[in-house]
Design an enzyme around this catalytic site. Structure first.
Site, PDB file in Angstrom:
ATOM      1  N   ASP A 198       0.865  -1.159   0.000  1.00  0.00           N
ATOM      2  CA  ASP A 198       0.000   0.000   0.000  1.00  0.00           C
ATOM      3  C   ASP A 198       0.918   1.229   0.000  1.00  0.00           C
ATOM      4  OD1 ASP A 198      -2.164   1.670   0.149  1.00  0.00           O
ATOM      5  OD2 ASP A 198      -2.901   0.928   2.063  1.00  0.00           O
ATOM      6  N   ASP A 246      -0.184   4.762   1.490  1.00  0.00           N
ATOM      7  CA  ASP A 246      -0.383   5.560   2.697  1.00  0.00           C
ATOM      8  C   ASP A 246      -0.084   4.760   3.962  1.00  0.00           C
ATOM      9  OD1 ASP A 246      -1.365   7.972   1.424  1.00  0.00           O
ATOM     10  OD2 ASP A 246      -3.137   6.795   0.906  1.00  0.00           O
ATOM     11  N   HIS A 270     -10.922  13.766   1.046  1.00  0.00           N
ATOM     12  CA  HIS A 270     -10.130  12.820   0.243  1.00  0.00           C
ATOM     13  C   HIS A 270     -10.584  12.809  -1.211  1.00  0.00           C
ATOM     14  CE1 HIS A 270      -8.119  10.965   3.742  1.00  0.00           C
ATOM     15  NE2 HIS A 270      -9.259  11.190   4.369  1.00  0.00           N
TER      16      HIS A 270
END
Length: 445
Positions: free
Chosen positions: A56, A58, A203
């Site tokens: 991933d 983040d 976001h």
């Protein structure tokens, strides 16, 4: 009367001797402190035999400073005021860095934030309405005990498992606090949905991405060790892929800062805007190529309508038995798809550091010894013995609160309640084969 006095003195003598023996054990316990760079295993696995590593972005490759949570909180708070007509007075609330821990539950109907253990029991002392604790007696009355039945868990819409949820939980509590202080009547369900939408807009609408890109040094911690891990795996002939929900230009800017302009050379495949965890089960949408200008191409790479996304990924690259390093413990890759999974839990470093202190070790050693005394002596049913045992039980309760507060004054440890694993710990043990504080831990193996 004389017999009762003798019993009391004997129990106190046993108590004092046990305490002395516990104190003598402390040096040996301190000598066996936990290494914060350890990789912890829920399941046996061989890193040597793992051919493919997935990451991933983040909080796995990119670690953020505390300023990011403040940024998310402030933007979402202002969205509530501007777009949802919430009171202007909310601007007086600032982000509280150490208020919440992840892994908490939010009862939408009652507007309560709380910690629940692996058996769905509420940990008393960790239930908050707004920014203030709810008395244990009130909690027990509301829930007719401390247990939340499985069929009622759907009422706890908020299950905050990832790090990005910390500003959301804090904002929820701050808005609740404001409404209660000003005697404003409100519907808790609508409040929850509005905060959820505001956080999502931060976001989805790219507000956070643009802010981070504008001052990348402020928000992203330089990832020299992330680069070292990727380079080590590459030198050992491992295939690697990156899969993230973030857009390409945001990831590209961050990876240039962390690794360098040639970061894409380390990966066989890079997948952005993945929409995890649905990505792993979505049969409808094909892959689309990202152009050199960071836009999505009109044509798809391939469409396999009878294959799920993860199967298509494996098919395209002839991958076998990949190990995927994930942060958000939302997708059941281990049990559902047979992938080996690793979780990055940054909070491990802080909690292990606390566990290695003499204060904590002394408290836990004595807490366990005291529990043993209570177990042994509770069989004595005479009034004198029971009075002493009740004193010990009260001391044990006080010490439990103290050990909770060492980690977080409101909610305690991410991993444990007073005596059970947390709901978060249960998910971690189910969905992750291994877990560690950061991917830099891989450098030690």
């Amino acid at each position: 009367s004389s017999g009762a006095q003798d019993t009391t003195e004997r129990l106190r003598s046993v108590y004092n001797e046990t305490k002395r023996q516990t104190q003598d054990l402390i040096p040996a316990i301190l000598a066996n402190s936990i290494n914060p760079d350890t990789i912890f295993a829920n399941n046996e696995m061989s890193l040597r035999d793992t051919e493919i590593y997935g990451f991933d972005y983040d909080y796995t490759l990119a670690f953020y400073s505390r300023d990011l949570h403040t940024l998310i909180f402030n933007i979402a708070r202002d969205i509530l005021i501007t777009n949802h007509n919430y009171p202007e007075g909310l601007r007086n609330y600032e982000y509280i860095p150490n208020f919440a821990v992840r892994g908490l539950h939010y009862d939408v109907q009652k507007a309560l934030l709380m910690k629940i253990d692996a058996f769905h029991y509420i940990q008393l002392g960790t239930v908050y309405r707004g920014l203030h604790p709810v008395p244990d007696e009130e909690v027990i009355a509301m829930y007719e005990g401390c247990h939340v039945p499985l069929e009622n868990m759907s009422d706890f819409y908020g299950k905050f498992m990832d790090i990005f949820s910390l500003p959301e939980m804090t904002l929820l509590c701050c808005v609740n606090d404001f409404f209660m202080k000003h005697n404003i009547d409100y519907e808790p369900v609508h409040l929850y949905k509005d905060v959820k939408e505001a956080i999502r807009d931060v976001h989805v609408k790219g507000i956070m991405y643009r802010a981070v890109e504008a001052d990348i040094g402020k928000y992203i911690c330089y990832g020299e060790q992330s680069h070292a891990v990727l380079k080590k795996l590459s030198e050992h002939g491992k295939k690697m892929f990156l899969i993230t929900n973030s857009p390409f230009d945001f990831v590209d800017r961050g990876m240039n800062y962390i690794v360098g302009k040639d970061w894409r050379d380390l990966f066989d495949v890079v997948i952005v805007q993945a929409d995890k965890p649905g990505f792993f089960n979505d049969r409808r949408k094909p892959f689309r190529r990202v152009t050199d200008k960071a836009t999505l191409a009109v044509s798809s790479i391939r469409i396999y309508y009878k294959r799920q996304y993860y199967e298509e990924l494996l098919y395209i690259n002839k991958y076998r038995n990949p190990a995927l390093t994930v942060l958000h413990l939302k997708c059941d890759l281990t049990l559902k798809h047979g992938w080996r999974t690793g979780a990055i839990i940054p909070e491990l470093r802080k909690e292990i550091k606390i566990m290695n202190t003499e204060q904590y070790m002394h408290m836990m050693a004595w807490l366990q010894a005291l529990t043993g005394l209570i177990e042994q002596m509770q069989v004595h049913r005479d009034a004198a013995s029971q009075a002493v045992v009740e004193e010990w039980i009260k001391e044990r309760e006080d010490m439990r609160s103290q050990t909770k507060d060492i980690f977080n004054a409101q909610f305690g440890s991410l991993f444990r309640t007073y005596h059970n694993a947390t709901y978060f710990s249960r998910r971690l043990s189910r969905f992750a084969d291994i877990y560690m504080a950061s991917i830099s831990c891989l450098l030690n193996y």
